[in-house]
Write a protein that holds these residues in place. Sequence first.
Motif, PDB file in Angstrom:
ATOM      1  N   PHE A   1       0.832  -1.199   0.000  1.00 59.79           N
ATOM      2  CA  PHE A   1       0.000   0.000   0.000  1.00 59.79           C
ATOM      3  C   PHE A   1       0.871   1.255   0.000  1.00 59.79           C
ATOM      4  O   PHE A   1       0.644   2.191  -0.765  1.00 59.79           O
ATOM      5  CB  PHE A   1      -0.924  -0.015   1.217  1.00 59.79           C
ATOM      6  CG  PHE A   1      -1.926   1.101   1.227  1.00 59.79           C
ATOM      7  CD1 PHE A   1      -3.168   0.931   0.632  1.00 59.79           C
ATOM      8  CD2 PHE A   1      -1.636   2.316   1.826  1.00 59.79           C
ATOM      9  CE1 PHE A   1      -4.101   1.954   0.636  1.00 59.79           C
ATOM     10  CE2 PHE A   1      -2.558   3.335   1.835  1.00 59.79           C
ATOM     11  CZ  PHE A   1      -3.793   3.153   1.236  1.00 59.79           C
ATOM     12  N   GLU A   2       1.884   1.277   0.862  1.00 55.73           N
ATOM     13  CA  GLU A   2       2.798   2.422   0.934  1.00 55.73           C
ATOM     14  C   GLU A   2       3.546   2.601  -0.378  1.00 55.73           C
ATOM     15  O   GLU A   2       3.690   3.721  -0.867  1.00 55.73           O
ATOM     16  CB  GLU A   2       3.789   2.249   2.080  1.00 55.73           C
ATOM     17  CG  GLU A   2       4.771   3.397   2.184  1.00 55.73           C
ATOM     18  CD  GLU A   2       5.800   3.221   3.279  1.00 55.73           C
ATOM     19  OE1 GLU A   2       6.760   3.994   3.293  1.00 55.73           O
ATOM     20  OE2 GLU A   2       5.651   2.320   4.120  1.00 55.73           O
ATOM     21  N   GLU A   3       4.015   1.512  -0.946  1.00 55.29           N
ATOM     22  CA  GLU A   3       4.751   1.591  -2.217  1.00 55.29           C
ATOM     23  C   GLU A   3       3.889   2.224  -3.304  1.00 55.29           C
ATOM     24  O   GLU A   3       4.335   3.102  -4.038  1.00 55.29           O
ATOM     25  CB  GLU A   3       5.213   0.199  -2.651  1.00 55.29           C
ATOM     26  CG  GLU A   3       6.034   0.186  -3.919  1.00 55.29           C
ATOM     27  CD  GLU A   3       7.353   0.922  -3.802  1.00 55.29           C
ATOM     28  OE1 GLU A   3       7.756   1.579  -4.793  1.00 55.29           O
ATOM     29  OE2 GLU A   3       7.992   0.859  -2.736  1.00 55.29           O
ATOM     30  N   GLU A   4       2.639   1.811  -3.380  1.00 53.80           N
ATOM     31  CA  GLU A   4       1.745   2.311  -4.430  1.00 53.80           C
ATOM     32  C   GLU A   4       1.258   3.733  -4.163  1.00 53.80           C
ATOM     33  O   GLU A   4       1.278   4.573  -5.045  1.00 53.80           O
ATOM     34  CB  GLU A   4       0.542   1.378  -4.563  1.00 53.80           C
ATOM     35  CG  GLU A   4      -0.439   1.813  -5.631  1.00 53.80           C
ATOM     36  CD  GLU A   4      -1.616   0.860  -5.752  1.00 53.80           C
ATOM     37  OE1 GLU A   4      -2.622   1.283  -6.331  1.00 53.80           O
ATOM     38  OE2 GLU A   4      -1.535  -0.287  -5.267  1.00 53.80           O
ATOM     39  N   HIS A   5       0.821   3.997  -2.939  1.00 60.13           N
ATOM     40  CA  HIS A   5       0.149   5.256  -2.647  1.00 60.13           C
ATOM     41  C   HIS A   5       1.046   6.343  -2.079  1.00 60.13           C
ATOM     42  O   HIS A   5       0.612   7.498  -2.000  1.00 60.13           O
ATOM     43  CB  HIS A   5      -1.022   5.023  -1.703  1.00 60.13           C
ATOM     44  CG  HIS A   5      -2.087   4.176  -2.309  1.00 60.13           C
ATOM     45  ND1 HIS A   5      -3.005   4.676  -3.202  1.00 60.13           N
ATOM     46  CD2 HIS A   5      -2.353   2.860  -2.182  1.00 60.13           C
ATOM     47  CE1 HIS A   5      -3.811   3.710  -3.584  1.00 60.13           C
ATOM     48  NE2 HIS A   5      -3.440   2.587  -2.978  1.00 60.13           N
ATOM     49  N   VAL A   6       2.251   6.022  -1.668  1.00 61.74           N
ATOM     50  CA  VAL A   6       3.176   7.039  -1.181  1.00 61.74           C
ATOM     51  C   VAL A   6       4.359   7.140  -2.134  1.00 61.74           C
ATOM     52  O   VAL A   6       4.539   8.164  -2.794  1.00 61.74           O
ATOM     53  CB  VAL A   6       3.653   6.741   0.259  1.00 61.74           C
ATOM     54  CG1 VAL A   6       4.651   7.795   0.716  1.00 61.74           C
ATOM     55  CG2 VAL A   6       2.464   6.675   1.207  1.00 61.74           C
ATOM     56  N   HIS A   7       5.137   6.088  -2.249  1.00 58.45           N
ATOM     57  CA  HIS A   7       6.311   6.131  -3.111  1.00 58.45           C
ATOM     58  C   HIS A   7       5.932   6.375  -4.566  1.00 58.45           C
ATOM     59  O   HIS A   7       6.578   7.160  -5.255  1.00 58.45           O
ATOM     60  CB  HIS A   7       7.114   4.828  -2.982  1.00 58.45           C
ATOM     61  CG  HIS A   7       7.632   4.591  -1.605  1.00 58.45           C
ATOM     62  ND1 HIS A   7       8.844   5.057  -1.183  1.00 58.45           N
ATOM     63  CD2 HIS A   7       7.075   3.942  -0.545  1.00 58.45           C
ATOM     64  CE1 HIS A   7       9.036   4.707   0.068  1.00 58.45           C
ATOM     65  NE2 HIS A   7       7.972   4.034   0.489  1.00 58.45           N
ATOM     66  N   GLY A   8       4.884   5.713  -5.025  1.00 62.74           N
ATOM     67  CA  GLY A   8       4.441   5.882  -6.410  1.00 62.74           C
ATOM     68  C   GLY A   8       4.041   7.307  -6.722  1.00 62.74           C
ATOM     69  O   GLY A   8       4.382   7.854  -7.775  1.00 62.74           O
ATOM     70  N   VAL A   9       3.330   7.940  -5.791  1.00 60.50           N
ATOM     71  CA  VAL A   9       2.913   9.335  -6.000  1.00 60.50           C
ATOM     72  C   VAL A   9       4.133  10.252  -6.002  1.00 60.50           C
ATOM     73  O   VAL A   9       4.279  11.098  -6.880  1.00 60.50           O
ATOM     74  CB  VAL A   9       1.890   9.768  -4.929  1.00 60.50           C
ATOM     75  CG1 VAL A   9       1.642  11.267  -4.984  1.00 60.50           C
ATOM     76  CG2 VAL A   9       0.593   9.003  -5.106  1.00 60.50           C
TER      77      VAL A   9
END
Length: 84
Positions: A36-44
């Motif tokens: 979730f963090e990878e997609e919604h934090v790092h990805g953004v």
Amino acid sequence: SKLLFLSLSLSSALVCSASGMEGCIQAPGDFDAGKFEEEHVHGVYDAIARHFSHTRYKPWPRVASFLMSLDDGAVVADVGCGNG
């Protein structure tokens, strides 16, 4: 809706939207916080990094004015700000 925050504990996770706590849902038991963090934090951050960096090339006037108003030796915490 945009993600506002993710609250994690050892026993559960809450996913909340920008509408506040009434927008929270209990994450399923197999919730993968790392994914979730990878997609919604790092990805953004990865998606906006170049533009963000190009708009932060000099101090903003209000920030510079605020810093100049502080006494010599004042302590300032720059927490998660900027492109550095």
